[in-house]
Design a protein around this motif. Sequence first.
Motif, PDB file in Angstrom:
ATOM      1  N   GLU A  58       7.852 -12.541  -4.820  1.00  0.00           N
ATOM      2  CA  GLU A  58       9.232 -12.190  -5.279  1.00  0.00           C
ATOM      3  C   GLU A  58      10.120 -13.382  -5.427  1.00  0.00           C
ATOM      4  O   GLU A  58      10.730 -14.098  -4.952  1.00  0.00           O
ATOM      5  N   LEU A  59      10.608 -13.490  -6.752  1.00  0.00           N
ATOM      6  CA  LEU A  59      12.031 -14.660  -7.025  1.00  0.00           C
ATOM      7  C   LEU A  59      13.080 -13.798  -6.188  1.00  0.00           C
ATOM      8  O   LEU A  59      13.447 -12.866  -6.365  1.00  0.00           O
ATOM      9  N   PRO A  60      13.919 -14.950  -6.216  1.00  0.00           N
ATOM     10  CA  PRO A  60      14.941 -14.722  -5.614  1.00  0.00           C
ATOM     11  C   PRO A  60      15.986 -14.277  -6.382  1.00  0.00           C
ATOM     12  O   PRO A  60      16.127 -14.332  -7.680  1.00  0.00           O
ATOM     13  N   PRO A  61      16.589 -12.714  -6.370  1.00  0.00           N
ATOM     14  CA  PRO A  61      17.366 -11.894  -6.774  1.00  0.00           C
ATOM     15  C   PRO A  61      18.050 -12.701  -7.891  1.00  0.00           C
ATOM     16  O   PRO A  61      18.376 -12.466  -9.340  1.00  0.00           O
ATOM     17  N   PHE A 114      16.610 -20.909 -24.979  1.00  0.00           N
ATOM     18  CA  PHE A 114      15.304 -21.639 -23.446  1.00  0.00           C
ATOM     19  C   PHE A 114      15.353 -22.925 -23.184  1.00  0.00           C
ATOM     20  O   PHE A 114      14.560 -23.302 -22.338  1.00  0.00           O
ATOM     21  N   ARG A 115      15.362 -23.222 -23.801  1.00  0.00           N
ATOM     22  CA  ARG A 115      15.046 -25.290 -23.222  1.00  0.00           C
ATOM     23  C   ARG A 115      16.301 -25.304 -22.034  1.00  0.00           C
ATOM     24  O   ARG A 115      16.172 -26.099 -21.123  1.00  0.00           O
ATOM     25  N   ALA A 116      17.367 -24.470 -22.316  1.00  0.00           N
ATOM     26  CA  ALA A 116      18.373 -24.581 -21.255  1.00  0.00           C
ATOM     27  C   ALA A 116      18.072 -24.311 -20.027  1.00  0.00           C
ATOM     28  O   ALA A 116      18.546 -24.435 -19.345  1.00  0.00           O
ATOM     29  N   PHE A 117      17.649 -23.216 -19.963  1.00  0.00           N
ATOM     30  CA  PHE A 117      17.504 -21.610 -19.013  1.00  0.00           C
ATOM     31  C   PHE A 117      16.181 -22.732 -18.293  1.00  0.00           C
ATOM     32  O   PHE A 117      16.386 -23.574 -16.898  1.00  0.00           O
ATOM     33  N   VAL A 154      11.661 -13.197 -25.365  1.00  0.00           N
ATOM     34  CA  VAL A 154      10.316 -14.208 -25.478  1.00  0.00           C
ATOM     35  C   VAL A 154       9.115 -13.195 -26.877  1.00  0.00           C
ATOM     36  O   VAL A 154       9.411 -11.682 -26.216  1.00  0.00           O
ATOM     37  N   THR A 155       8.460 -13.019 -27.260  1.00  0.00           N
ATOM     38  CA  THR A 155       8.020 -12.455 -28.414  1.00  0.00           C
ATOM     39  C   THR A 155       6.580 -13.030 -28.141  1.00  0.00           C
ATOM     40  O   THR A 155       6.596 -14.114 -28.336  1.00  0.00           O
ATOM     41  N   ASP A 156       5.119 -11.995 -29.003  1.00  0.00           N
ATOM     42  CA  ASP A 156       4.153 -12.330 -28.505  1.00  0.00           C
ATOM     43  C   ASP A 156       3.764 -13.701 -27.505  1.00  0.00           C
ATOM     44  O   ASP A 156       3.071 -14.160 -27.633  1.00  0.00           O
ATOM     45  N   PHE A 211      15.931 -15.110 -15.131  1.00  0.00           N
ATOM     46  CA  PHE A 211      14.308 -14.551 -15.594  1.00  0.00           C
ATOM     47  C   PHE A 211      14.277 -13.585 -16.683  1.00  0.00           C
ATOM     48  O   PHE A 211      13.712 -14.558 -17.583  1.00  0.00           O
ATOM     49  N   ASN A 212      14.191 -12.496 -15.886  1.00  0.00           N
ATOM     50  CA  ASN A 212      14.100 -11.555 -16.495  1.00  0.00           C
ATOM     51  C   ASN A 212      14.951 -11.424 -18.004  1.00  0.00           C
ATOM     52  O   ASN A 212      14.571 -11.145 -19.115  1.00  0.00           O
ATOM     53  N   ARG A 213      16.006 -11.930 -18.217  1.00  0.00           N
ATOM     54  CA  ARG A 213      16.952 -12.146 -18.947  1.00  0.00           C
ATOM     55  C   ARG A 213      16.692 -12.936 -20.225  1.00  0.00           C
ATOM     56  O   ARG A 213      16.461 -12.643 -21.496  1.00  0.00           O
TER      57      ARG A 213
END
Length: 203
Positions: free
Chosen positions: A168-171, A118-121, A184-186, A177-179
């Motif tokens: 909308e974000l670039p594809p 997550f941090r790397a992203f 991520v939970t809660d 982002f979706n991946r």
Amino acid sequence: MFIQVIQGMCSDEAALRMQMDRWREGLAAGADGWLGGTYGMTDDGQFVGVVRFESREAAARNSLRPEQGMWWEETSRCFDGEVTFHDCDDAILMLDGGSDDAGFVQVIQGRVEDAERFRAFMSQPMDMLHEARPEIIGGTIAIDADGFFTETMAFRSEEEARKGEQMELPPEMSEQFNREMEQVTDMRYLDLHHPWFATAMPA
């Protein structure tokens, strides 16, 4: 950078803000390593404070000051019940890191399975995001040892933020982002409609 996230229910915002002003005016100068903070209240009366220090050690030194202890003893009475603290060594700035001139701050919290991933992203260059969502001034991302994260997103105004949400974000970025959000939970959103800020003066 080290971030401490402070949260608690408060029914007397005026008293709490007065205490925060007292700290900034009287104690901030002696808080070695303190960088600044973002603060605000949600509509349901929850206070959120995201306080930045150079390091965990600097934050610990501040907590041990007698005057800090006295200030907190008084300040804690402004809260209705328990106050929670999240200590985050894993903290980064995003884009320009935000601005004390921001008119709206959205706080996003949740839990991640893989904090390093997550941090790397979130640490990658955000040029595409800046182009797609120019209303985002910047923000901070802090992850504690249990994978609980707190992200702040600063905007010039809430109106601009709401308009940007419809874009909308670039594809390529949307796919990434979706991946990432799959782990991520809660997740929850805390809107600070009238945030206030404090920043350490240069030495």
